[in-house]
Design an enzyme around this catalytic site. Structure first.
Site, PDB file in Angstrom:
ATOM      1  N   HIS A   1      -7.066   9.914  -1.582  1.00 40.43           N
ATOM      2  CA  HIS A   1      -6.230   9.875  -0.240  1.00 40.43           C
ATOM      3  C   HIS A   1      -7.031  10.630   0.743  1.00 40.43           C
ATOM      4  CE1 HIS A   1      -1.849   9.318   1.245  1.00 40.43           C
ATOM      5  NE2 HIS A   1      -2.673   9.323   2.075  1.00 40.43           N
TER       6      HIS A   1
ATOM      7  N   TYR B   1       3.719   9.501  -0.720  1.00 42.62           N
ATOM      8  CA  TYR B   1       4.799   8.963   0.040  1.00 42.62           C
ATOM      9  C   TYR B   1       6.237   9.064  -0.722  1.00 42.62           C
ATOM     10  CZ  TYR B   1       0.939   6.048   2.348  1.00 42.62           C
ATOM     11  OH  TYR B   1      -0.288   5.889   3.042  1.00 42.62           O
TER      12      TYR B   1
ATOM     13  N   LYS C   1      -2.623   6.176  -4.480  1.00 43.63           N
ATOM     14  CA  LYS C   1      -3.474   7.000  -3.894  1.00 43.63           C
ATOM     15  C   LYS C   1      -3.354   8.305  -4.612  1.00 43.63           C
ATOM     16  CE  LYS C   1      -3.441   4.813   0.757  1.00 43.63           C
ATOM     17  NZ  LYS C   1      -2.034   4.602   0.905  1.00 43.63           N
TER      18      LYS C   1
ATOM     19  N   ASP D   1       0.756  -1.006  -0.073  1.00 43.04           N
ATOM     20  CA  ASP D   1      -0.053   0.136   0.004  1.00 43.04           C
ATOM     21  C   ASP D   1       0.909   1.256  -0.137  1.00 43.04           C
ATOM     22  OD1 ASP D   1      -2.773   0.903   0.840  1.00 43.04           O
ATOM     23  OD2 ASP D   1      -1.364   2.206   1.783  1.00 43.04           O
TER      24      ASP D   1
END
Ligand code: A2P
Length: 276
Positions: free
Chosen positions: A108, A50, A75, A45
């Site tokens: 998100h 990120y 996301k 995930d």
């Protein structure tokens, strides 16, 4: 050890336990993905935010597991919400991941004050129609944003990924998801490790020969929740999926139920969250 599969409302099946990779440095990702697949993980995930999608993509290609046996989630970040911007953001994520087809794409955060999440959702619907993503869902949605999304489009997300751990059990959201046929996916299932110091988890752990983290994760599993613990340590990565060889009894489950706190939330409140 492999995690069981959970069927989603579109017929696709997701491994119940996956690796969360928030804060995983790009350069460490390939080795950690290899450690995770060796331990049995098949579900990863990530998120554009990120900033490690390229490393995750490299790890997926190098780990030796056939692509069709892996489940990859990413996301769309908040500053890319809106129909056209989301389509562009998806292309960018796919290029970094090096994938032809994504397993799950999520919004998100809803960010209700901006009111762009319905147009964003329409872009996800289009990507699914085009066959570029197999399943579509949301993250950090509230009862209001979730029901409005469904009313506006008629398309029900497969899951809502929310903060959920023994100190913040989200019973109302889980009940709403059950009514709507939406699976609950849990971020920070270890409460960012804060919940692990609770003596109740250690006591139950002693009984089963497991760590407090394993007890917390087993509690999620037995509640039919999808769970994505984050770790950047190979031993803890392996330990966190080693939760399918024991069962918590009713007394254990009741004890963990008492750890719920109204103020147990650690991350931002999705009703007011608004950031890029
Ligand atoms: P680390 O990456 O060094 O393993 P959450 O998934 O709830 O956000 O929790 C993530 C945090 O919990 C990280 O700081 C992670 O640190 C730590 N963590 C992950 N797995 C374990 C474990 N089995 N025991 C203790 N701490 C853990």
């Amino acid at each position: 050890m492999a995690a069981p599969l959970i069927q989603l409302n579109d017929g696709n099946k997701i491994p119940q336990l996956g690796l969360g990779v928030w804060q995983m440095p790009e350069e460490d990702a390939p080795a950690l993905i290899k450690a995770a697949t060796d331990a049995g993980y098949r579900h990863f995930d990530t998120a554009a935010r990120y900033e490690n999608e390229a490393g995750i993509g490299r790890g997926i290609r190098d780990c030796g597991i056939p692509r069709e046996d892996l489940w990859i989630t990413t996301k769309v970040w908040n500053d890319h919400q809106g129909y056209d911007r989301t389509l562009t953001a998806f292309d960018e994520s796919m290029k970094k991941l090096g994938l032809e087809v994504l397993d799950l794409y999520l919004i998100h955060w809803a960010m209700p004050a901006r009111d762009t999440y319905i147009d964003t959702w329409k872009a996800l619907i289009e990507l699914q129609t085009q066959g570029r993503v197999r399943s579509i869902g949301v993250s950090n949605f509230t009862p209001d944003t979730l029901t409005r999304l469904i009313d506006a489009t008629g398309v029900v997300p497969v899951l809502n990924q929310i903060e959920l751990h023994p100190a913040f059990q989200q019973r109302e959201m889980r009940a709403l998801h059950d009514r709507l046929g939406i699976k609950t996916e849990c971020w920070s299932p270890l409460g960012q490790s804060q919940v692990l110091s609770r003596p109740e988890l250690a006591e139950i752990g002693e009984k089963h020969g497991k760590s407090p983290a394993q007890i917390a994760l087993r509690w999620h599993v037995q509640n039919d929740l999808i769970v994505i613990p984050k770790s950047a340590n190979p031993e803890r990565i392996a330990a966190n999926i080693d939760v399918f060889d024991f069962t918590l009894d009713a007394e254990d489950m009741a004890k963990i139920a008492t750890l719920d706190r109204a103020d147990g939330r650690i991350g931002p409140d999705p009703a007011t969250a608004d950031f890029t």
